[in-house]
Each structure stands twice: as structure tokens, then as C-alpha cells.
Design an enzyme around this catalytic site. Structure first.
Site, mmCIF file in Angstrom:
data_model
loop_
_atom_site.group_PDB
_atom_site.id
_atom_site.type_symbol
_atom_site.label_atom_id
_atom_site.label_comp_id
_atom_site.label_asym_id
_atom_site.label_seq_id
_atom_site.Cartn_x
_atom_site.Cartn_y
_atom_site.Cartn_z
ATOM 1 N N SER A 100 0.810 -1.219 0.000
ATOM 2 C CA SER A 100 0.000 0.000 0.000
ATOM 3 C C SER A 100 0.848 1.275 0.000
ATOM 4 C CB SER A 100 -0.968 -0.052 1.185
ATOM 5 O OG SER A 100 -1.856 1.021 1.139
ATOM 6 N N ASP A 241 -2.255 6.264 -3.481
ATOM 7 C CA ASP A 241 -1.215 5.586 -2.703
ATOM 8 C C ASP A 241 -0.692 4.412 -3.552
ATOM 9 O OD1 ASP A 241 -3.511 3.989 -2.427
ATOM 10 O OD2 ASP A 241 -2.750 3.117 -0.573
ATOM 11 N N ASP A 243 -1.152 1.285 -3.850
ATOM 12 C CA ASP A 243 -2.003 0.253 -4.462
ATOM 13 C C ASP A 243 -3.349 0.828 -4.908
ATOM 14 O OD1 ASP A 243 -2.999 0.558 -1.873
ATOM 15 O OD2 ASP A 243 -3.610 -1.540 -1.716
ATOM 16 N N ASP A 245 -5.963 2.149 -3.585
ATOM 17 C CA ASP A 245 -7.279 2.040 -2.946
ATOM 18 C C ASP A 245 -7.664 3.375 -2.314
ATOM 19 O OD1 ASP A 245 -5.457 1.840 -0.882
ATOM 20 O OD2 ASP A 245 -6.444 0.169 0.134
HETATM 21 MG MG MG Z 1 -3.605 1.402 0.003
#
Ligand code: MG
Length: 458
Positions: A100, A241, A243, A245
Site C-alpha cells: 500500500s 497511494d 495500491d 485504494d
Molecule cells: Mg492502500
């Protein structure tokens, strides 16, 4: 309704994380794959973010899964919410190799259930037990699994977001996207382009060394994005960020939009259209509660962590409640008519829709939100739990909430004190109506906590 937090040994709030080669080795990841394959049979989707260690660790998790007889579909590099969307109802589970927002030396594993949500605490504890006991049902040669590659499945995710909004709603709007060299390089610019926007990118080439900025989209790391937004006359800038999400925004004047304001703005828009509940952790600013209630909606608080938000949303819906939106005050927003996880690509698309529908600039919409003052602080101490016990007694006369740590209410302000589950620190968050009130409350708490650690805990 209360979602309870369980203390896990290996998995944190967002899966297993660690520095590659130190805390997180391929051997551990093979074992996680074997344990997951022991618990869940069938076909498992695997994906990864752009980290340099992603290929090694994706191979490790796939090896563990295949050894236990699971079939594997490798979706390649993609955002975590894209993998979650692909899994939903189509696979028996999934594993995402990602750390992340952590720096490049980190990586991790996030386990996803067949419904596309992250594995909950109770099942994760069972998974951990299998790992610690090495109780793994690896199969003989004639029953090991098979692997196929399916990088094209990412298109399903992109299309699902575009189809959510009126055709070409972003026409005439310029947007600058900063995917931070992460997997959103191949999703968010495409989504916004197909929505009709003119899209410019920065840090738009996938690179696991993150040469342009760190995976955490902090206001300091987004200066170049802010400059580009202003110089190109863009409607806004959006950054993800590591990844994707989460999504954070820069307004047309180059100013970073604080994430609680972002949450409040999207909540206000959704609550204006639909009535129901909003779900969010106790750490979210009261600004969100105010706009939600103004629109005639309700708010339900959970412990800190997106998994608690997502699972509470699901369970409210299962109990016949209308849930219209959820998320955290960190740019992680959950749209229940899309899927039950944070989704940065969907959040970027929603911002295009909000601006196109309102016909106003982002800064003007932000300026209309109720003002709140946030102070974030932390204290290093290994005695977090004890400090919280003392504080609970000291503030027993005040209105208090114990959903996660202790939240102390005073007038129109509150303070949240939580002991970290993974580090020897206490986190303090003050959300106040005015700056002075927040500063006084913050100082009082900091003085109190240091007195407790000095006087009672040696
Ligand atoms: Mg994330």
C-alpha cells in the site's frame, strides 16, 4: 452494532506487511499461500502492485496455493480494488501482493474473500493458526493446481467504473493524475479519459523504486502535481497511494484537499441524492457527521480500519438498512453500489462527476464545508494499554466512547487516544470546532499522558 477488533500475531489491519528479505521472506509467503489454499479450495486470483519484490512474492504465493491444489489466475499488476472487483462473485478468493502506502523496501500480502472483501479477523486468526502450526494440506503430484495468466481482466474493473456515470460526463475538464508510479498508471488515466476528460499524468510510468515520490500521497510529495494543476489550468489533481485504494486531491489553485474534507464533500453529494447510513471509523472528523446529518442521513462509527467499515456496511445492509456510503478520513472511500472496499479509481471518477454536476470549482465546494481543526500527534511508549486505563479513570466524568481506544468528548470537540497494535506508540487525534479549543485540549492530554507515564509507569 459493534465490530470487535481482534489482536493478530502476523496480520495487521491490512494484511501481512514487512521489509522484504528481513520480516517478509518468500518462504513465509509460500506458507501463507499454502495456509490460504488449505482453508479455501477452488480458483484463486492473484495480483500485485509495482514494487520490485512483487514478482518474487507473487510467485511465492502462487506456489503455495498451487501446492495445495488450488488453481491460480494471475491478473498481473493492478490496483488492489481492481483485483477485489474482479474476484467478487467470480473467484473463490484472492491474494494481493502489496504494501500500500509503505516505502519501496516493504511489501505484503492481503487476503481477499470470494465476495471481494478483505478477510475478516476471525478467519484471519484461523489462517494464522495454520501458519504457526504448519498444518498445511499440500497435495501429491496428480492433484496440484494449474495457473493461467489473465491481465485482460483489469478491463472489467475500468468498464465498471465508467458505466457508473453518465456518458462523457467529464468532457471539457482537464485533470492531472499522479498514480505515483503505482498500478493506477494503467487504470485512473484510462478511466478519466473514457469519461471525456483531458488527462495529463505525472509519475505515470510503473516503477517499483518510486522515483518521483513515495507511495504515501502526502501534501509534501505532491508539490509537482500541484504545480502542474495550476500551470495547466486543470480542474483538479488526483494522486493515489501505492495500491490505489486511496485517492487524494489538489484543488484548481494547487491546494491539498485535507482527506476529511474530501470525504465530507463526496458524502454530501451522495447524501443529497440518496438517504441512508454512512459508515466510518471513530477517527473521522465531525465535519463528515455534520454534512451527513444536514442531508438527513445517519452515521455509524466503527473501529479504525477499512475492513471494519466494509464489514459493518455489509452487515447493516444484511439487516435491512440502507447504506449509501462509507470510508475513512484518509482518502479511502467505499461506494457500496460499486463494491465493499476502498477504491481510489472510483473516487477519482466520482470527483469528476461531482464537479461536472455542480458546475463549481473544487475550492469553492471545499470552502462551503463546516470548518474543523485537526491535530494529530503521537507519543512513544510501550505502555499504551496501561496509559489508556489511567486516562479512562481520569476522564470518567466526560462523555466517552470506547469503540477503538478512547474518544473523549468536550463541547463540540473530541479527542481520540489509541495505542498502536503494531508499534510502541500512542496516537492522539483532536478534532475541534476552533483552533484554540483544539490546542488547549491537545496540550491537556499530552501533559496528562506524560504525567501518567512518569508517575505510574516505570
Ligand atoms: Mg492502500
Amino acid at each position: 452494532m459493534q465490530t470487535t477488533k481482534f489482536q493478530k500475531r502476523l496480520f495487521g489491519t491490512n494484511g501481512v506487511r514487512g521489509i522484504v528479505g528481513k520480516d517478509l521472506t518468500p518462504e513465509l509467503v509460500v506458507t501463507i499461500g499454502e495456509a490460504f489454499g488449505t482453508m479455501r479450495k477452488g480458483c484463486i486470483a492473484v495480483g500485485r502492485d509495482t514494487r520490485t519484490s512483487g514478482e518474487t512474492l507473487a510467485k511465492a504465493i502462487k506456489s503455495g496455493l498451487l501446492a495445495t491444489g488450488c488453481d491460480v489466475v494471475d491478473c498481473g499488476i493492478l490496483p488492489t480494488p481492481a483485483l477485489q472487483y474482479i474476484i467478487k462473485g467470480q473467484f473463490d478468493g484472492g491474494a494481493m501482493i502489496t504494501a500500500s502506502h509503505n516505502p519501496p523496501e516493504y511489501n505484503g500480502v492481503k487476503i481477499i474473500e470470494a465476495d471481494g472483501t478483505e478477510m475478516g479477523d476471525e478467519e484471519t486468526l484461523k489462517l494464522e493458526q495454520l501458519i504457526f502450526d504448519l498444518s498445511l494440506s499440500t497435495k501429491p503430484w496428480e492433484h496440484v493446481g494449474h495457473e493461467v495468466n489473465a491481465p485482460h481482466l483489469i478491463r472489467k474493473y475500468i468498464k465498471s467504473i465508467i458505466n457508473h456515470f453518465p456518458h462523457k460526463i467529464g468532457s471539457g475538464m482537464t485533470v492531472v493524475v499522479d498514480p505515483g508510479s503505482g498500478p493506477a498508471c494503467i487504470t485512473t488515466p484510462q478511466i478519466l479519459t473514457e469519461m471525456g476528460c483531458r488527462v495529463l499524468t505525472i509519475n505515470g510510468i510503473m516503477d517499483g523504486t518510486f522515483p518521483g515520490r513515495l507511495p504515501e500521497p502526502s501534501s509534501e510529495g505532491l508539490r509537482e502535481l500541484a504545480e502542474l494543476v495550476v500551470s495547466r489550468g486543470a480542474a483538479f489533481g488526483v494522486a493515489h497511494d501505492g495500491d490505489a485504494d486511496r485517492a487524494v486531491f489538489i484543488d484548481e489553485n494547487g491546494r491539498f484537499v485535507e482527506e476529511n474534507q474530501e470525504f465530507a464533500l463526496v458524502a454530501q453529494h451522495i447524501c443529497h441524492q440518496k438517504k441512508g447510513a454512512i459508515v466510518t471509523p471513530v477517527s473521522t472528523s465531525q465535519m463528515v457527521e455534520r454534512v451527513v446529518k444536514n442531508e438527513g442521513c445517519t452515521i455509524t462509527y466503527t473501529p479504525v480500519g477499512s475492513i471494519y467499515v466494509a464489514r459493518t456496511m455489509r452487515s447493516l445492509i444484511e439487516n435491512g438498512k440502507e447504506v449509501v456510503f462509507g470510508g475513512e478520513g484518509n482518502g479511502g472511500l467505499i461506494f457500496p453500489d460499486h463494491q465493499f472496499c476502498r477504491d481510489g479509481g472510483m473516487t477519482a471518477a466520482m470527483m469528476v462527476f461531482i464537479l461536472a454536476s455542480n458546475g463549481q470549482q473544487l475550492s469553492a465546494l471545499i470552502n462551503k464545508l463546516p470548518e474543523r481543526f485537526l491535530i494529530k500527534d503521537k507519543i512513544s511508549t510501550p505502555h499504551g494499554t496501561k496509559v489508556l486505563e489511567f486516562l479512562k479513570k481520569a476522564y470518567s466524568q466526560d462523555k466517552m466512547d470506547e469503540t477503538d481506544g478512547i474518544k473523549i468528548f468536550r463541547g463540540n470537540s473530541w479527542a481520540l487516544v489509541r495505542a498502536s497494535g503494531t508499534e510502541p506508540i500512542i496516537r492522539i487525534l483532536v478534532d475541534a470546532e476552533c483552533h484554540e479549543e483544539g490546542q488547549v485540549f491537545h496540550k491537556e492530554l499530552m501533559d496528562h499522558i506524560s504525567a501518567i507515564t512518569k508517575k505510574y509507569i516505570t
